[in-house]
Enzyme design. Sequence first.
Site, PDB file in Angstrom:
ATOM      1  N   LYS A 374       0.840  -1.205   0.000  1.00  0.00           N
ATOM      2  CA  LYS A 374       0.000   0.000   0.000  1.00  0.00           C
ATOM      3  C   LYS A 374       0.877   1.258   0.000  1.00  0.00           C
ATOM      4  CE  LYS A 374      -0.403  -0.368   5.037  1.00  0.00           C
ATOM      5  NZ  LYS A 374      -1.230  -0.898   6.122  1.00  0.00           N
ATOM      6  N   ARG A 468     -10.695  -1.031  15.413  1.00  0.00           N
ATOM      7  CA  ARG A 468     -10.639  -0.187  14.219  1.00  0.00           C
ATOM      8  C   ARG A 468     -11.694  -0.742  13.267  1.00  0.00           C
ATOM      9  NH1 ARG A 468      -4.874   0.694  11.325  1.00  0.00           N
ATOM     10  NH2 ARG A 468      -5.312  -1.447  10.667  1.00  0.00           N
ATOM     11  N   TYR A 601      14.585  31.216   6.346  1.00  0.00           N
ATOM     12  CA  TYR A 601      13.393  31.846   6.923  1.00  0.00           C
ATOM     13  C   TYR A 601      13.564  32.100   8.414  1.00  0.00           C
ATOM     14  CZ  TYR A 601      10.707  30.943   2.665  1.00  0.00           C
ATOM     15  OH  TYR A 601      10.248  30.940   1.379  1.00  0.00           O
ATOM     16  N   MET A 650      10.155  24.225   1.277  1.00  0.00           N
ATOM     17  CA  MET A 650       9.407  23.243   0.491  1.00  0.00           C
ATOM     18  C   MET A 650      10.328  22.519  -0.491  1.00  0.00           C
ATOM     19  SD  MET A 650       6.091  23.776  -1.930  1.00  0.00           S
ATOM     20  CE  MET A 650       5.057  24.539  -0.703  1.00  0.00           C
TER      21      MET A 650
HETATM   22  C1  LIG Z   1      -0.482  -1.797   6.885  1.00  0.00           C
HETATM   23  C2  LIG Z   1      -0.979  -3.039   7.428  1.00  0.00           C
HETATM   24  C3  LIG Z   1      -0.111  -4.131   7.626  1.00  0.00           C
HETATM   25  C4  LIG Z   1       1.378  -4.037   7.414  1.00  0.00           C
HETATM   26  O1  LIG Z   1       1.940  -3.543   8.610  1.00  0.00           O
HETATM   27  P1  LIG Z   1       3.504  -3.494   8.870  1.00  0.00           P
HETATM   28  O2  LIG Z   1       3.619  -3.178  10.293  1.00  0.00           O
HETATM   29  O3  LIG Z   1       4.065  -2.446   8.004  1.00  0.00           O
HETATM   30  O4  LIG Z   1       4.042  -4.831   8.545  1.00  0.00           O
HETATM   31  C5  LIG Z   1      -0.665  -5.322   8.025  1.00  0.00           C
HETATM   32  N1  LIG Z   1      -1.988  -5.442   8.260  1.00  0.00           N
HETATM   33  C6  LIG Z   1      -2.849  -4.415   8.134  1.00  0.00           C
HETATM   34  C7  LIG Z   1      -4.279  -4.618   8.407  1.00  0.00           C
HETATM   35  C8  LIG Z   1      -2.370  -3.174   7.727  1.00  0.00           C
HETATM   36  O5  LIG Z   1      -3.218  -2.152   7.604  1.00  0.00           O
END
Ligand SMILES: *Cc1c(COP(=O)(O)O)cnc(C)c1O
Length: 710
Positions: A374, A468, A601, A650
Amino acid sequence: MTKKSFAGIDGFRLVAALLVIAIHTSPLASYSQTADFVLTRVIARVAVPFFLMTSGFFLISRYADGAGRLVSFLKKTALIYLAATVLYIPLNVYAGYFRGEHLLPNILKDIVFDGTFYHLWYLPAAFLGAAIAWFFTRKLGFRWALVISLVLYAIGLFGDSYYGLAERVPMLKSAYDALFEVTDYTRNGLFMAPVFFVLGGMLAERKRMPLKISVPGFIVSFALMCGEALTLRHFGLQRHDSMYVLLPLCMVFLFECLLSFKGTRKKGLGTAALLVYLLHPMAIVAVRFAARPLGLWDVLVENSLVHYAVVCLSTLAVSAVLTLLWEKKGPKRAKHLPGTDRAYLEIDLGALEHNVRVINEAAPEGCALMAVVKASAYGHGMFKVAERLAKLGVRAYAVATLDEGIELRRYGIPGEILILGWTDPERAGELRRYRITQTLIDGEYAKKLDDQGVRVRAHLKVDTGMHRLGYAWEDAEGVAGAFGLKNIEITGIYTHLGTSESLAEGDCRYSELQIKRFYGLLEALKARGVAIPKVHIQSSYGLLNYPELQCDYVREGVSLYGVLSAPGDVTKLQLDLAPVLSMRTTVAHLLRVKAGEGVGYDRAFMAARDSVIAVLPVGYGDGYPRSLSCGRGYVLLRGRRAPVAGKICMDQMSVDVTDIPGVRVGDAVTLIGRDGEEELTAPEVAAASGSITNELLSRMGKRLGMITKN
Ligand SMILES: *Cc1c(COP(=O)(O)O)cnc(C)c1O
């Protein structure tokens, strides 16, 4: 590290070009018609598909990055075609081409399909084939693109070496005859080329085939293809002889054999092969022209083998000279890949491969790696990462959004792709079309998804205490109900641990409680007669701290990229992971400031002494956190640490290099990664910025170019 690449492919370019010369000179014709047939109409028929596959190999797998490469390939092909067409106009005139009838329609037909000189059909075919292959792989994915291009190939076959069969069916015959009004052959960009582009692209995505399969595979399929060709010839079925049923299969094995030969890249070979290909008809004409006055006609022309050798040698000599001239005088390539001149990410795919191996060894027998890619693979670039993982045999991926999943599919990534979060149920059609697995986040969601009336695959998430997403762990009734939904096929069930990164007493108890609740629910489901699908619990820290769990998958994110979330995290299992990402830039500008002067800045850096400041062309717009301003962050220069001076902007930032002698404009600067003995790890940089590695990496700017190492 020298870049090892596809020496086998590069070398075979020249072999293929010499095979094309054979097709046009019939080297064995003086000795045996059958031997010549086998050489020029069977063996040499691998040459053009090889060129098409090579283009597909380097182009198609990257189409998803945007159509840039395709467009430049099409432009280049069109330009070469134009130049070659002009070059051959005198020979066309000599051959009486412009005195023929139906001149305009003929010219059009030749330009689009058949080539403006006999050998040039390859160029419009490459142009059209690439465009068609790109269109279908992009719209429908590799599998459908392959199916469609195979159908086109089959249509081509019956207009080529199987025409003798088509001819016997009146309807087919009239269809093909109509087709031949528009193009002289079916071995063109519409029917023949697309399948080889698609196959080339597919092979680029796949795990390499070992030589012990590819070599026998090639020998057997090639022998069968010879049999096929000789049979067709025996029965007089061939109208033309460029396409065989076994040719695509044969090419896959041949290409895999060639891919096994790695070595240093020889760019010149490609140019030389192209020139040999383009120029050999000139050489054929020149040899004939010269042979008579020299009194050598009998030797140079009548003896087919000598003729072939002379044509090859003269073409090779001219091509070699032109290639050398081109490499000396031609346009110089920019030293940098686009977007990598000011600051870039260096992605070490070798390290990724190492981590996959380490994780697979640590996971229990029968437990597969689900690679979490992701957020652009935690900023590492989703395509390159997934491409390598797919080659390593990883067959399960996790993403956060449907669009990430679709992009992966369009890129050609096979296997399971699980969306970990919410997706609008109205997009069920896309879930199905791209074979993407959705997480069921609760009962209400599952019902909405089911109501779409589209059959989709899902993993059911259980909330065992992280609170969650997920079905409540006590709700065995509701979970069992989900398994009865008509349109949802549940192929997995999972939960997520909220405190698995900590080994503190209370946190461990809580993780154990979550695990106990999850297995308790599975028992309750079994009691209700539910067949338990694939099970997964652990993410990176889950595996590191609860390695004894026996699941079907581990969902590995951060550790796949070779880092922990925070520096100094203590874990039960310690894996030898290698960081995949480095972030680098260069010194753009150096200046001296007097004691008492302010920098940047708000004059947030006040020089306590006469100082040397290096300005770097990178800033928070590139993902380097602003919270590292004013000495909280460091960079590496000449193997030493330099503190950030003043506020990060930036697009640029300053560092204090007063204590590092000899710094110059153009020096390499490391923001994350190793430089000599010193290293700035991502967890360390993240912690200094007040966050965790995961956030730092996933926010790496879109503006940064990437350089991948193998
Ligand atoms: C992002 C995510 C993972 C991966 O987590 P890491 O700690 O980066 O290995 C695993 N399970 C879920 C549900 C996630 O959202």
